[in-house]
Design a protein around this motif. Structure first.
Motif, PDB file in Angstrom:
ATOM      1  N   CYS A  17      28.484 -55.497  36.177  1.00 58.19           N
ATOM      2  CA  CYS A  17      27.816 -55.688  35.403  1.00 58.19           C
ATOM      3  C   CYS A  17      27.908 -56.799  34.667  1.00 58.19           C
ATOM      4  CB  CYS A  17      28.483 -55.172  34.396  1.00 58.19           C
ATOM      5  SG  CYS A  17      30.481 -55.125  34.340  1.00 58.19           S
ATOM      6  N   GLY A  18      28.716 -57.694  35.610  1.00 61.17           N
ATOM      7  CA  GLY A  18      29.196 -59.378  35.175  1.00 61.17           C
ATOM      8  C   GLY A  18      30.014 -59.215  34.226  1.00 61.17           C
ATOM      9  N   THR A  19      29.675 -60.490  33.102  1.00 60.68           N
ATOM     10  CA  THR A  19      30.121 -59.957  31.865  1.00 60.68           C
ATOM     11  C   THR A  19      29.794 -58.933  30.826  1.00 60.68           C
ATOM     12  OG1 THR A  19      29.235 -62.169  30.941  1.00 60.68           O
ATOM     13  CG2 THR A  19      31.094 -62.632  32.218  1.00 60.68           C
ATOM     14  N   PHE A  52      27.544 -47.183  27.048  1.00 58.82           N
ATOM     15  CA  PHE A  52      27.201 -48.127  27.881  1.00 58.82           C
ATOM     16  C   PHE A  52      28.194 -47.605  28.971  1.00 58.82           C
ATOM     17  CE2 PHE A  52      25.594 -48.745  23.819  1.00 58.82           C
ATOM     18  CZ  PHE A  52      24.226 -48.844  24.707  1.00 58.82           C
ATOM     19  N   SER A  53      28.230 -48.274  30.193  1.00 62.93           N
ATOM     20  CA  SER A  53      29.026 -48.194  31.257  1.00 62.93           C
ATOM     21  C   SER A  53      29.012 -49.575  31.954  1.00 62.93           C
ATOM     22  CB  SER A  53      29.799 -47.080  32.178  1.00 62.93           C
ATOM     23  OG  SER A  53      27.335 -47.020  32.679  1.00 62.93           O
ATOM     24  N   GLY A  54      30.020 -50.025  32.963  1.00 59.56           N
ATOM     25  CA  GLY A  54      29.361 -50.529  34.206  1.00 59.56           C
ATOM     26  C   GLY A  54      30.481 -51.345  35.179  1.00 59.56           C
ATOM     27  N   GLY A  55      29.638 -51.238  36.221  1.00 61.69           N
ATOM     28  CA  GLY A  55      30.951 -51.926  37.331  1.00 61.69           C
ATOM     29  C   GLY A  55      31.026 -53.256  37.961  1.00 61.69           C
ATOM     30  N   LEU A  98      20.376 -51.225  33.813  1.00 69.97           N
ATOM     31  CA  LEU A  98      19.710 -51.939  33.490  1.00 69.97           C
ATOM     32  C   LEU A  98      20.479 -52.626  34.713  1.00 69.97           C
ATOM     33  CD1 LEU A  98      19.927 -51.592  29.718  1.00 69.97           C
ATOM     34  CD2 LEU A  98      17.797 -51.921  30.880  1.00 69.97           C
ATOM     35  N   ALA A  99      19.799 -53.827  35.618  1.00 67.76           N
ATOM     36  CA  ALA A  99      20.902 -54.839  36.038  1.00 67.76           C
ATOM     37  C   ALA A  99      20.473 -55.529  36.897  1.00 67.76           C
ATOM     38  CB  ALA A  99      21.137 -53.734  38.085  1.00 67.76           C
ATOM     39  N   ASN A 100      21.005 -56.622  36.728  1.00 68.66           N
ATOM     40  CA  ASN A 100      21.405 -57.859  37.627  1.00 68.66           C
ATOM     41  C   ASN A 100      21.997 -58.371  38.679  1.00 68.66           C
ATOM     42  OD1 ASN A 100      19.994 -60.776  38.551  1.00 68.66           O
ATOM     43  ND2 ASN A 100      20.065 -61.853  36.313  1.00 68.66           N
ATOM     44  N   PRO A 101      21.152 -57.601  39.856  1.00 70.51           N
ATOM     45  CA  PRO A 101      22.554 -57.202  40.931  1.00 70.51           C
ATOM     46  C   PRO A 101      23.059 -58.642  41.589  1.00 70.51           C
ATOM     47  CG  PRO A 101      20.925 -56.237  41.302  1.00 70.51           C
ATOM     48  CD  PRO A 101      20.227 -56.574  40.413  1.00 70.51           C
ATOM     49  N   PRO A 102      23.581 -58.590  42.297  1.00 71.18           N
ATOM     50  CA  PRO A 102      23.866 -59.977  42.870  1.00 71.18           C
ATOM     51  C   PRO A 102      22.698 -59.729  43.810  1.00 71.18           C
ATOM     52  CG  PRO A 102      25.933 -58.742  43.442  1.00 71.18           C
ATOM     53  CD  PRO A 102      25.657 -58.262  42.697  1.00 71.18           C
TER      54      PRO A 102
END
Length: 172
Positions: A17-19, A52-55, A98-102
């Protein structure tokens, strides 16, 4: 009203999730598109606290994600840790990812420590793609939107195997 409730009470996740920008944008989209004032108190609580969650792996970026969520009125669970490790295996049963992975490879060519990936590789975006698939619920109707570099699924070897696997299992 029924569709509005269905859209608002779904679980969303971003394993990298970044920021927390994707989750904030998704929340903003929902609150602009649907009249959240017509939601029950329990549904509204879910939308703010759980939908909404993230890592996030990087400690300082994780702190920014928590702050950003707070500033936008969200209190979702944002895990600090590696989504490509066994910790990431706990992130599952989501309706939407929803993701924009590294991009790139793990440091030193390491492979992920997750045990549920069919094709573990040092290519981070391919590992994230597999972990995102694994994190979706199996009741039907789960969706994912993932930003990937051009042709990542058309690489020989693991990219080709993962593409074939996803084409057999998913509606791409």
């Amino acid at each position: 009203l029924r569709r509005q409730r269905q859209m608002c009470i779904r679980d969303r996740n971003d394993p990298s999730c970044g920021t927390y920008g994707f989750m904030i944008a998704a929340h903003h989209y929902l609150t602009e598109k649907y009249d959240v004032y017509k939601l029950s108190e329990a549904e509204n609580e879910f939308l703010v606290n759980e939908a909404f969650s993230g890592g996030e792996l990087v400690k300082d970026t994780h702190r920014l994600a928590l702050m950003n969520a707070f500033l936008h009125g969200l209190k979702g669970n944002i895990m600090q840790g590696d989504s490509l490790s066994s910790e990431g295996e706990k992130m599952k049963n989501f309706d939407i990812v929803l993701a924009n992975p590294p991009f790139g490879t793990k440091k030193g060519g390491e492979r992920p420590t997750r045990t549920d990936l069919s094709f573990p590789t040092s290519n981070k975006q391919l590992n994230f793609l597999q972990s995102i698939y694994r994190s979706l619920h199996t009741r039907g109707g789960a969706r994912a939107a993932v930003v990937l570099p051009d042709n990542v699924l058309f690489e020989d070897g693991d990219g080709q195997n993962i593409r074939k696997d996803l084409m057999e299992k998913c509606n791409l």
